[in-house]
Design an enzyme around this catalytic site. Structure first.
Site, PDB file in Angstrom:
ATOM      1  N   GLY A  35       0.840  -1.195   0.000  1.00 19.12           N
ATOM      2  CA  GLY A  35       0.000   0.000   0.000  1.00 19.12           C
ATOM      3  C   GLY A  35       0.873   1.243   0.000  1.00 19.12           C
ATOM      4  N   HIS A  36       1.923   1.226   0.787  1.00 19.51           N
ATOM      5  CA  HIS A  36       2.902   2.320   0.776  1.00 19.51           C
ATOM      6  C   HIS A  36       4.200   1.794   0.191  1.00 19.51           C
ATOM      7  CE1 HIS A  36       5.365   5.694   1.661  1.00 19.51           C
ATOM      8  NE2 HIS A  36       4.581   6.235   2.552  1.00 19.51           N
ATOM      9  N   HIS A  56      -1.050   9.994  -2.915  1.00 21.37           N
ATOM     10  CA  HIS A  56      -0.127  10.339  -1.829  1.00 21.37           C
ATOM     11  C   HIS A  56       1.277  10.559  -2.413  1.00 21.37           C
ATOM     12  CE1 HIS A  56       2.325   9.444   1.778  1.00 21.37           C
ATOM     13  NE2 HIS A  56       1.273   9.888   2.451  1.00 21.37           N
ATOM     14  N   GLU A 113      -2.589  13.920   1.452  1.00 17.39           N
ATOM     15  CA  GLU A 113      -1.180  14.348   1.312  1.00 17.39           C
ATOM     16  C   GLU A 113      -0.759  14.133  -0.139  1.00 17.39           C
ATOM     17  OE1 GLU A 113       0.743  11.867   4.296  1.00 17.39           O
ATOM     18  OE2 GLU A 113       0.052  13.188   5.881  1.00 17.39           O
ATOM     19  N   GLU A 141       5.066  17.894   1.627  1.00 17.58           N
ATOM     20  CA  GLU A 141       5.729  17.221   2.746  1.00 17.58           C
ATOM     21  C   GLU A 141       7.235  17.115   2.501  1.00 17.58           C
ATOM     22  OE1 GLU A 141       3.960  13.450   3.724  1.00 17.58           O
ATOM     23  OE2 GLU A 141       5.663  12.848   4.970  1.00 17.58           O
ATOM     24  N   CYS A 181       9.226  14.768   3.324  1.00 16.51           N
ATOM     25  CA  CYS A 181       9.524  13.428   2.802  1.00 16.51           C
ATOM     26  C   CYS A 181       9.272  13.329   1.300  1.00 16.51           C
ATOM     27  CB  CYS A 181       8.652  12.371   3.467  1.00 16.51           C
ATOM     28  SG  CYS A 181       9.133  11.969   5.137  1.00 16.51           S
ATOM     29  N   CYS A 224       7.715  10.856  10.275  1.00 14.73           N
ATOM     30  CA  CYS A 224       8.477  10.338   9.138  1.00 14.73           C
ATOM     31  C   CYS A 224       9.547  11.299   8.657  1.00 14.73           C
ATOM     32  CB  CYS A 224       7.525  10.003   7.995  1.00 14.73           C
ATOM     33  SG  CYS A 224       6.372  11.338   7.606  1.00 14.73           S
TER      34      CYS A 224
HETATM   35 ZN    ZN Z   1       7.310  12.814   6.186  1.00 20.15          ZN
END
Ligand code: ZN
Length: 642
Positions: A189-190, A265, A317, A333, A335, A413
């Site tokens: 999923g990620h 995302h 996001e 973000e 990240c 994160c």
């Molecule tokens: Zn992050």
């Protein structure tokens, strides 16, 4: 031309701009984050990440651990992984027995939390062992494993210690069994484990890991959608609420080779694309490479902020649609920009094109550095391009856009991600191919080539635009230097002799082929004249505005330098921009800029038929990455120009 990344250990920074950042990571950021992961700093957002792993280890040894003793996000383990990875890179810069001991102890604990079959994840071990591998869409088991694989490879490459590498090889074997034999339709999923498996494959030589990475890329988005099916059959979730499943969010609406737009995302997207580009490179998969190129274009030509930020909305996001780049409600973000740098580096390894290195610079010197306070102890998750205290962080549409960096996050994160990127930046700055050595970024320090020579670079980039390389060794080879697209006037000389740049230039790189000898000096000089940038007229948020850049650094106006009020400022059309002298004491050492502009007189009525009066005013500008270091105040990157 193809190239490989250089090992992190091959670059050592001097005491310049990046060297100081790396020192900050070693001396402040890593100890600070280690204390947070161990819940040793009272009064800030609790992490509990190491304690979760301890609880999992104790439970496996028969201790009665209650499910609700686990605290934090389902992916809390990944904070530890990223910290270990960053610590590994920091150890490449020099011995630090205390740090190494802390890493070794953490690894030992992590190993003790691994199940007999290789499965390792503190959330499921402590909280719900009966639900392992039943929520591949949201539960982040593969994501956490991927981050720990990266940490394992990094620690092995730097220290030669195999313990974590062996733990994660066993974990990868367990994942292989699960996803190549039992549940062959599922994929993360990620995304993250794809790129990590490729690293694990390189470090161990085990072909199964490359096969598994390719498998995850190949099955993603196949019909019927795996996540939709999984959700129907599952009956539980890690998140509250039962949202409608959005397949764009996980980049699973279509098979990856058919994807053309960057969607969903943003962090997930760029981690996925990095894995895809790596698989494309190692399997000579032209269709996959074509998809990577399309997705790159989608991001960098239509969906990226001037700061290298990506993800226009907090809803998921996520990316939204082309040219939707709001400056105030933005997500961007930290990240995501780091992931964009991963993707860019991977593309750069496939084809040496300056545009990839240009984006690395854009993301690094703007969003990524802005993600961390100058003292290394506070962090931004979200990186707005316009902040108005009272609205930012308060209005319902902007609760995520904070005017100040918090010390930590429940979802943490970004902070360790900044630490691992900065401490491994040498491996982004250089690349090595067959008889060619690439310089993508200009960092002060020394880099060693696998061809037996080294290059010593003296530079104060990006504060100044010169870089002087001294060649150590004796070798007939090609040195390729990235010529940033923003530099309108670049000079390159070898041993004081000016070279004709146009004759050397190919796709944003200047190629110098000759028999280099000890002490040869290559000097580059880039045009650091500040300039205005205009967005495409298709970007509604930026019409009638300009931003100011100097080299790769985007500037912003902050209230503290401009009488508290930035909203009343506008740039004068055709007005001058000039540099102030370098100020070593301001914001860690910056070159401030000033711009000719206007200040509009304040008005009180919400609407009025009177055109507000304006007066000429000089606007003070500072690098975007330094904003928010002097208390809460207004900030704007894009200023109206009139
Ligand atoms: Zn992050």
């Amino acid at each position: 031309m193809k190239s490989e990344r250089i090992p992190v250990k091959s670059f050592s920074a001097d005491n310049g701009f990046i060297g100081k950042m790396q020192k900050l990571v070693r001396e402040e950021v890593l100890p600070y984050q280690y204390n947070i992961l161990n819940d040793a700093i009272p009064g800030i957002e609790k992490s509990h990440a190491i304690e979760n792993i301890r609880l999992a280890a104790e439970k496996l040894r028969g201790k009665d651990v209650k499910p609700d003793e686990f605290y934090g996000m389902v992916f809390q383990d990944s904070d530890v992984a990223k910290w270990i990875e960053a610590a590994a890179y920091a150890l490449a810069a020099g011995e630090d027995p205390e740090l190494e001991k802390a890493v070794d102890e953490t690894i030992q604990l992590y190993g003790a939390s691994q199940h007999e079959d290789g499965y390792v994840d503190s959330y499921f071990t402590v909280k719900c062992p009966d639900k392992m591998w039943t929520n591949i869409c949201d539960a982040h088991e593969l994501y956490c494993a991927g981050h720990m694989m990266e940490a394992a490879v990094a620690y092995y490459e730097v220290t030669g210690k195999r313990e974590l590498l062996d733990i994660m090889s066993k974990s990868a074997d367990c994942i292989y069994e699960q996803f190549m034999k039992k549940n062959t339709r599922a994929y993360p999923g990620h995304p993250e484990v794809e790129l990590a498996l490729m690293r694990l494959w390189r470090a161990t030589g085990n072909e199964k890991y490359k096969e598994l990475a390719k498998h995850f890329v190949d099955v993603r988005g196949q019909a019927p959608n795996y996540f939709v099916e999984e959700k129907k059959n599952r009956g539980w979730n890690v998140w509250d609420g039962a949202e409608e499943l959005n397949t764009d969010y996980t980049q699973s609406t279509l098979p990856v080779r058919e994807q053309k737009d960057a969607v969903g995302h943003a962090v997930r997207a760029v981690y996925l694309y990095t894995g895809m580009a790596d698989v494309a490179k190692e399997t000579q998969d032209e269709t996959l490479l074509a998809a990577c190129r399309n997705l790159w274009e989608s991001i960098t030509k239509r969906r990226m902020y001037i700061t290298g930020g990506i993800g226009s909305t907090f809803m998921g996001e996520a990316f939204t649609v082309d040219y939707d780049l709001p400056n105030d409600t933005v997500y961007a973000e930290t990240c995501a920009s780091i992931g964009l740098i991963f993707f860019a580096r991977q593309m750069l390894q496939l084809e040496a094109k300056g545009e990839y290195a240009d984006v690395i610079e854009r993301a690094l010197y703007n969003t990524v550095l802005a993600g961390m306070q100058l003292d290394g102890k506070r962090f931004f998750y979200v990186n707005p391009l316009e902040v108005v205290p009272g609205i930012s962080g308060k209005a319902a549409t902007q609760t995520h856009d904070l005017p100040q960096r918090p010390p930590w996050y429940a979802c943490a994160c970004c902070p360790p991600n900044v630490a691992r990127l900065l401490s491994s930046i040498g491996s982004y700055a250089y690349g090595e191919g067959q008889d060619v050595f690439y310089t993508h970024l200009y960092l002060g320090g020394t880099v060693r080539s696998a061809q037996g020579f080294s290059l010593e670079c003296h530079t104060d980039y990006p504060r100044q635009g010169t870089a002087k390389f001294t060649f150590h060794g004796d070798k007939e080879t090609t040195l390729a230097f990235h010529i940033p697209a923003w530099s309108q006037k670049t000079s390159l000389s070898v041993n004081g002799e000016a070279q004709e740049l146009a004759a050397l230039l190919r796709d944003g790189y200047a190629y110098l082929t000759r028999s280099f000898q000890e002490g040869d000096v290559i000097e580059l000089s880039f045009d650091m004249t500040p300039y205005k940038v205009y967005a495409s007229s298709k970007v509604p948020a930026d019409t009638g505005c300009a931003a100011v850049q100097r080299g790769p650094v985007v500037y912003c106006a902050e209230g503290v330098d401009n009488g508290g009020d930035v909203l009343s400022l506008s740039l004068r059309e055709g007005g001058a921009l000039w540099e102030k002298p370098y100020d070593p004491d301001l914001l860690g050492g910056i070159v401030p800029l000033a711009a000719e502009g206007w200040r509009t007189q304040p008005t009180q009525e919400l609407y009025s038929r009177e055109r507000p009066q304006r007066q000429a005013a000089d606007i003070r500008l500072v690098p975007y990455y330094t904003w928010g270091n002097r208390g809460e105040n207004q900030m704007r990157v894009w200023l109206p120009e009139n």
